[in-house]
Design a protein around this motif. Sequence first.
Motif, PDB file in Angstrom:
ATOM      1  N   SER A  36      -1.421   6.312  10.352  1.00 32.59           N
ATOM      2  CA  SER A  36      -1.572   5.142   9.482  1.00 32.59           C
ATOM      3  C   SER A  36      -0.854   3.928  10.043  1.00 32.59           C
ATOM      4  O   SER A  36      -1.204   2.783   9.700  1.00 32.59           O
ATOM      5  CB  SER A  36      -1.029   5.456   8.083  1.00 32.59           C
ATOM      6  OG  SER A  36       0.352   5.729   8.132  1.00 32.59           O
ATOM      7  N   GLY A  66       0.704  -1.230   0.000  1.00 34.37           N
ATOM      8  CA  GLY A  66       0.000   0.000   0.000  1.00 34.37           C
ATOM      9  C   GLY A  66       0.732   1.278   0.000  1.00 34.37           C
ATOM     10  O   GLY A  66       1.090   1.803  -1.039  1.00 34.37           O
ATOM     11  N   GLY A  67       0.861   1.967   1.152  1.00 34.65           N
ATOM     12  CA  GLY A  67       1.268   3.364   1.181  1.00 34.65           C
ATOM     13  C   GLY A  67       2.765   3.528   1.212  1.00 34.65           C
ATOM     14  O   GLY A  67       3.531   2.589   1.021  1.00 34.65           O
ATOM     15  N   SER A  73      -2.429   6.746   4.409  1.00 34.63           N
ATOM     16  CA  SER A  73      -1.066   6.872   3.879  1.00 34.63           C
ATOM     17  C   SER A  73      -1.073   7.454   2.474  1.00 34.63           C
ATOM     18  O   SER A  73      -0.117   8.105   2.056  1.00 34.63           O
ATOM     19  CB  SER A  73      -0.380   5.508   3.865  1.00 34.63           C
ATOM     20  OG  SER A  73      -1.078   4.618   3.023  1.00 34.63           O
ATOM     21  N   GLY A  74      -2.184   7.249   1.739  1.00 30.57           N
ATOM     22  CA  GLY A  74      -2.253   7.747   0.363  1.00 30.57           C
ATOM     23  C   GLY A  74      -2.383   9.252   0.248  1.00 30.57           C
ATOM     24  O   GLY A  74      -2.119   9.813  -0.821  1.00 30.57           O
ATOM     25  N   TRP A 100      -8.436  -0.469   3.983  1.00 35.72           N
ATOM     26  CA  TRP A 100      -8.748   0.754   3.249  1.00 35.72           C
ATOM     27  C   TRP A 100      -8.368   1.986   4.055  1.00 35.72           C
ATOM     28  O   TRP A 100      -7.962   3.014   3.499  1.00 35.72           O
ATOM     29  CB  TRP A 100     -10.209   0.776   2.823  1.00 35.72           C
ATOM     30  CG  TRP A 100     -11.219   1.265   3.837  1.00 35.72           C
ATOM     31  CD1 TRP A 100     -12.022   0.515   4.611  1.00 35.72           C
ATOM     32  CD2 TRP A 100     -11.529   2.638   4.141  1.00 35.72           C
ATOM     33  NE1 TRP A 100     -12.819   1.312   5.404  1.00 35.72           N
ATOM     34  CE2 TRP A 100     -12.538   2.616   5.122  1.00 35.72           C
ATOM     35  CE3 TRP A 100     -11.068   3.869   3.672  1.00 35.72           C
ATOM     36  CZ2 TRP A 100     -13.080   3.781   5.658  1.00 35.72           C
ATOM     37  CZ3 TRP A 100     -11.618   5.023   4.201  1.00 35.72           C
ATOM     38  CH2 TRP A 100     -12.608   4.980   5.187  1.00 35.72           C
ATOM     39  N   GLN A 114      -4.588   2.390   3.604  1.00 32.14           N
ATOM     40  CA  GLN A 114      -4.252   2.882   2.273  1.00 32.14           C
ATOM     41  C   GLN A 114      -4.692   4.331   2.084  1.00 32.14           C
ATOM     42  O   GLN A 114      -3.961   5.144   1.494  1.00 32.14           O
ATOM     43  CB  GLN A 114      -4.918   1.994   1.205  1.00 32.14           C
ATOM     44  CG  GLN A 114      -4.512   0.538   1.257  1.00 32.14           C
ATOM     45  CD  GLN A 114      -3.036   0.344   1.018  1.00 32.14           C
ATOM     46  OE1 GLN A 114      -2.426   1.105   0.279  1.00 32.14           O
ATOM     47  NE2 GLN A 114      -2.443  -0.640   1.650  1.00 32.14           N
TER      48      GLN A 114
END
Length: 623
Positions: free
Chosen positions: A227, A22-23, A286-287, A280, A283
Motif C-alpha cells: 500500500s 485513509g488506511g 490498507s483497509g 481506491w 484505501q
Amino acid sequence: MNPGGRNAGRMGPGARGPGWGGGPPLARPVEKPRDFRGTLWRLMKYFRPHTGRLLFVFVTSVVSTVFGIVSPRLIGNATTLIFQGMMARLHGLPGGVDFAGLLRILAWLLGLYLLSSAFGYVQQYVMAGVAQETVYALRKEVYEKLGRLPLRFYDARPHGDILSRFVNDFDNIANTLQQSITQFIGSAITFVGVVVMMLSISVWMTLATVLTLPLSLLVVRSIAARSQRYFVAQQRTLGALNAHVEEMYTGHPIVKAFGHEEASIARFKEINDELYEAGWKAQFVSGIIMPLMNSIGNLGYVLVSVIGGILVTKRAIQIGDVQAFIQYARQFTQPITQISSIANIIQSTIASAERVFELLDEPEETPDPAAGPALRPVRGEVRFEHVHFSYHPDVPLIRDLNLVAEPGQTIAIVGPTGAGKTTLINLLMRFYEVDSGRITIDGIDIRQVPRGELRSLFGMVLQDTWLFHATIRENIAYGRPGAREEEIIAAAVAAHADHFIRTLPDGYDTVLNEEASNISQGQKQLLTIARAFLADPAILILDEATSNVDSRTEVHIQRAMKRLMQGRTSFIIAHRLSTIQDADLILVMNHGMVVEQGTHQELLQRGGFYAELYQSQFAGAAV
C-alpha cells in the motif's frame, strides 16, 4: 525589489524579492529525518524545564495503565465466583453465589476504573501543558531567529517553505508531544503488563497467543509495503491536481480569453482519474489489514479456548481465568500496532523538528554595533566608495563602484534588467552587506549605524506594492505609527488618493483583503505613495513608483513627488526614461558598473549607452 533585477534571485515558486486519507498509519508514506538520534536529543533539551512534570506524567501513565490491566483479572474472579456458586447449586451443595464477595470485587473494579480514568485525565492535562509550553518556547525562538536572518536567506527560499516550517511542522511537533508520547508510554506498559498477566494465568495459553504474533507482523509488513506505493502515488497525483486547479483559477481570465476551457477540463479529468485509481487502491489494500488481523486474532482465540477448556477440566485454572485471558489476548496485539504506528509518527515529527532546527542553524546577520555615531539631523550626503558586491562569490555583480549624491540631489538610476540598479538600494539599506569598500551617509559608514535607525531614514515606494489586511487608514498610517487623522488625510491628498478613497463605501475604513484585490493596482500604488508622504523621510527611494498608474494620474504624482523630494536626497530607479529627465544626476548602469553619469541632456549629447536606451524607447513614438 529583486537583487540584480526583478527576476534575479528567484529560487523557487513563491519566492519574492528582498525587502518584502485513509488506511492505518503503517501504510502512509513517512518523511524520515537524516539524523534521528541527534535531532531527538536536541529536541529533548527543550523538555529540561519540565522534567518534574514529565516524571509525574510517566508515573500517572504507569498507574493508569496498570489499573486498566488488573481489571480483566478481577472480572475473571467475579465470573469464577458466579460459576462456582451456580455449580454448587446445580449439584445440590450448600452455599451458592457469594454475593458479598462478588460485591467486593465489583467495588474494587469500579474503584480501579475510576482511578484509571482520573489518572489518565491528569496525565493528559499535564502533558498538554508541557507540550504547548515546549512548542511555544521553540516557536518563539524560531520567530526571533527569523528576525535576525539576512535578506539573503529569504531570497534563496520560497516563502511557502518557510511558512510550512513555521506552521505545519510546529503543529506536527505539538500534536506528537501532546498525544503520541503518552500513547507510546501507555502502549509499552500495556504490552509488558498484558504479557505478565497472561503468564500468571497460563504459560501454555500465552505460547499459543504468541505464536500468532509473527503471522500478524508478516501480514502487516507485506500489506504495508504494497500500500505504500499507492499512497505515494496518491500524494503525488493529489499535489498535481492541486497545482492544476490553482493554476487554472489563478489564470482564469487567460484560460477564458484563449478558449482553453475544454483542454483544462480534460487535463483535470486525467489527473483526477489517476488520483481515483491510486486512492481506491491505497484505501482498499490498507483497509484489509484490520480484517486479516481480526482473522488471525480469532485463530488465536480458538487456540486459547481449546487449551483453556482442557486446563479447566483438569482444574489447572479457573473458568474466570479463561475469560480474563481472552480479554488479555484481545489486548495483546493492540499495543504492538499502536507502537508501530506511533513510531512512524515520531519519525515524521523528528523530520519536522529537523526542518525547524535547520532554520535555527542558519547564519545570522552581522550584529549591530552596541552604540553608533549619531546620524541626525541628516543632511543627506550619500557616498559609495570602491564598493564591490556579488550575490554569489564566483559571479561578481558590482565592481569598484564610486558614487556621490549631494544633499538634496535627485539621483536617477537606469539600465537594463540585471544591471544592478536595485542592488544599490539593497546595499544602501543594508539588506545586503558590501563585500568590500564602504557606503557612507554624511560621512558615517552605515555599518556603524544600527539597521533599525538606518532604515528609519528612508522612505520607499516600490513597483511591487505591499499592503496589509487592514483598513486603508491603517495602511497609510504604517508610514508613521501614531499619526493623527488629519496627517493621514493630508498624505492621501498629496498622493492624489483621497478622491478615490472617499468614493469607496467605507472610505478610509475600507478593509483591504489579504491580497488587496478589492482595489485596482493603480490605487494600491497610490496608497503606498501616501504612506511615503506620511513617513516624511530624510532620504527617498522610488522604484518605478508610478509604473502602475495612468498617464494623467502620473502627471499629478510627479508634481507631488517633486514637492516631496524638495530638500531630500532621492534615488529613483526607472525604466521609463521620460520620468527622470529632470534628475540632477543620472547613473547609467550595466553589468554592475556605472558606465555613464550626467544630466539627461549631457548623456544624450554623448550618444552613448544612455542615448541608445532613450532612442530604443522613443523610436516607435517618433515614427
